[in-house]
Design an enzyme around this catalytic site. Structure first.
Site, PDB file in Angstrom:
ATOM      1  N   TRP A 146       1.160  -0.641   0.150  1.00 36.58           N
ATOM      2  CA  TRP A 146      -0.175   0.194  -0.215  1.00 36.58           C
ATOM      3  C   TRP A 146       0.600   1.026   0.188  1.00 36.58           C
ATOM      4  CZ3 TRP A 146      -3.602   0.951   5.022  1.00 36.58           C
ATOM      5  CH2 TRP A 146      -4.266   2.087   4.638  1.00 36.58           C
ATOM      6  N   GLU A 147       0.757   2.460  -1.012  1.00 37.06           N
ATOM      7  CA  GLU A 147       1.867   2.755  -1.696  1.00 37.06           C
ATOM      8  C   GLU A 147       1.183   4.341  -1.376  1.00 37.06           C
ATOM      9  OE1 GLU A 147       5.131   2.972  -3.917  1.00 37.06           O
ATOM     10  OE2 GLU A 147       5.195   0.409  -3.761  1.00 37.06           O
ATOM     11  N   PHE A 148       1.274   5.048  -0.877  1.00 40.24           N
ATOM     12  CA  PHE A 148       1.322   4.719   0.765  1.00 40.24           C
ATOM     13  C   PHE A 148      -0.424   5.210   2.174  1.00 40.24           C
ATOM     14  CE2 PHE A 148       5.325   5.134  -0.931  1.00 40.24           C
ATOM     15  CZ  PHE A 148       6.020   4.310  -0.322  1.00 40.24           C
TER      16      PHE A 148
END
Ligand SMILES: *[C@@H]1O[C@H](CO)[C@@H](O)[C@H](O)[C@H]1NC(C)=O
Ligand SMILES: *[C@@H]1O[C@H](CO)[C@@H](O)[C@H](O)[C@H]1NC(C)=O
Length: 380
Positions: A146-148
């Site tokens: 998961w960015e971000f």
């Protein structure tokens, strides 16, 4: 440059000394085995799973799968074939090797993950589907990229997500009498976003309790967003800022992360610039634009080709622990086997769990991957 040649020789000696095996040192330790991981970009048409040298890695991650807006994985038939082929091929080549699939990736919708993590119902839908997907295709685990998370609330929800995810994994393993799935996450190089306007910090407490480890993305410190000067985009040290791998890894440990949960990222690519003055070609020299490659990015194999074809000069920088090359007005900052090995020595000195590469298909004749695997001497 005489100084550079001396440095180069010194680096070579350091690297060579690392490959001397330690003889008859009894390893009496409860520490988990090292992680030598790599992500496999599934969109590479010229680099199938069968091309992976599985002897060099302990874990290979399929990049990427994305949940739908209902937070479940709906896998099209063509992808399903791809996934089965991935796990089957790797298991056949090297049975002890573990496979994970990575969820998300750079440039995917951060808000989708934020919404999913924000309430129990959507977390459950996501978690249940992720476990089903892993089992359906024969993966040994999942990785969340998961960015971000964008704010403190996202970070708190991420911690809750990990807790519930682990609970579900343990439950599933008990009911099916199978080994529990692995759970990892790709995270920022530093424990907190100290450069951003919105300060937030990863939930270290939950990572310690619930994840097998984290993959700290120790790269992309410089790039096409700043064309004014060249940069070592995965510098181990930086005299002028905290944007470095040594700072990032230490920040995680300082925040209480167990060292056995920390894995260092190594890039198999470099960043390019066009120099303002071809005679000024150091790290931090003035630049005017991005250089060759897609948005100023070249893979290590492309850099090697470029250097050879154009007769570029290659330097090893001892201050940052990085490699760069230049010819005419083109400048490229990257890691080769020498600088990557020195970083591994640093990581081992810190006592962390291992390293991972972004990404498979970018190494040149497995040169960096082989040297890295040899250099990580513990647990061999
Ligand atoms: C898996 O991929 C390989 C190429 O890596 C291909 O030769 C093979 O036919 C594929 N198998 C399936 C079942 O898709
Ligand atoms: C780096 O971070 C430390 C705290 O972790 C801080 O004291 C120091 O001022 C920072 N250095 C720079 C150059 O920002």
């Amino acid at each position: 440059m005489a100084a550079s040649t001396a440095h180069f020789q010194l680096l070579q000696i350091l690297v060579l000394s690392l490959t001397i095996p330690i003889i008859s040192t009894p390893v009496v330790t409860a520490s988990p085995p090292p992680v030598k991981a790599a992500y496999w970009p599934s969109w590479l048409t010229n680099f199938p799973p069968s091309a992976i040298d599985t002897t060099l890695f302990t874990h290979v991650l399929y990049a990427f799968l994305m949940p739908t807006t209902t937070y479940k994985f709906q896998i099209p038939a063509s992808t399903a074939q791809h996934l089965s082929n991935f796990t089957t091929t790797l298991r056949r080549k090297n049975p002890p090797l573990k496979t994970l699939y990575s969820i998300g990736g750079g440039g995917t919708d951060s808000h989708l993950f934020a919404r999913m993590a924000s309430n129990w119902k959507s977390r459950q839908a996501f978690i249940t589907s992720s476990i089903q997907t892993a089992r359906r295709f024969g993966f040994d685990g999942m990785d969340l990229d998961w960015e971000f998370p964008e704010n403190p609330t996202d970070m708190q929800n991420l911690g809750v997500l990990f807790t519930e995810w682990r609970r579900a994994i343990v439950h599933e393993a008990r009911t099916t009498r199978r080994a529990p799935l692995l759970l990892t996450a790709a995270v920022y190089f530093s424990v907190d976003f100290f450069l951003d306007e919105t300060y937030r910090k990863f939930p270290v407490w939950s990572i310690n309790q619930n994840l097998d480890w984290i993959n700290a993305m120790c790269y992309d410190y410089h790039g096409s967003w700043d064309t004014s000067r060249t940069g070592a985009h995965a510098a181990l040290y930086d005299r002028n800022s905290n944007i470095s791998t040594s700072y990032g890894l230490r920040s995680w440990i300082k925040a209480g992360l167990l060292k056995s949960k920390l894995v260092m990222g190594l890039p198999l690519y470099g960043k390019t610039w066009v120099l303002k003055d071809p005679n000024s070609h150091e790290i931090g020299s003035d630049a005017v634009a991005v250089g060759p490659g897609d948005d100023g990015v070249l893979t290590y194999v492309q850099i090697e080709e470029f250097n050879k074809k154009n007769g570029a000069k290659i330097e090893h920088d001892i201050d940052t622990v990085s490699t760069y090359s230049y010819v005419g007005s083109v400048w490229i900052g990257y890691d080769d086997a020498i600088s990557a090995t020195l970083k591994i020595q640093f990581a081992q000195g810190l006592g962390i769990r291992g390293y991972f590469f972004w990404a498979l298909g970018s190494d040149s004749e497995w040169r960096i991957s082989t040297q890295a695997s040899r250099a990580w001497i513990l647990g061999e």
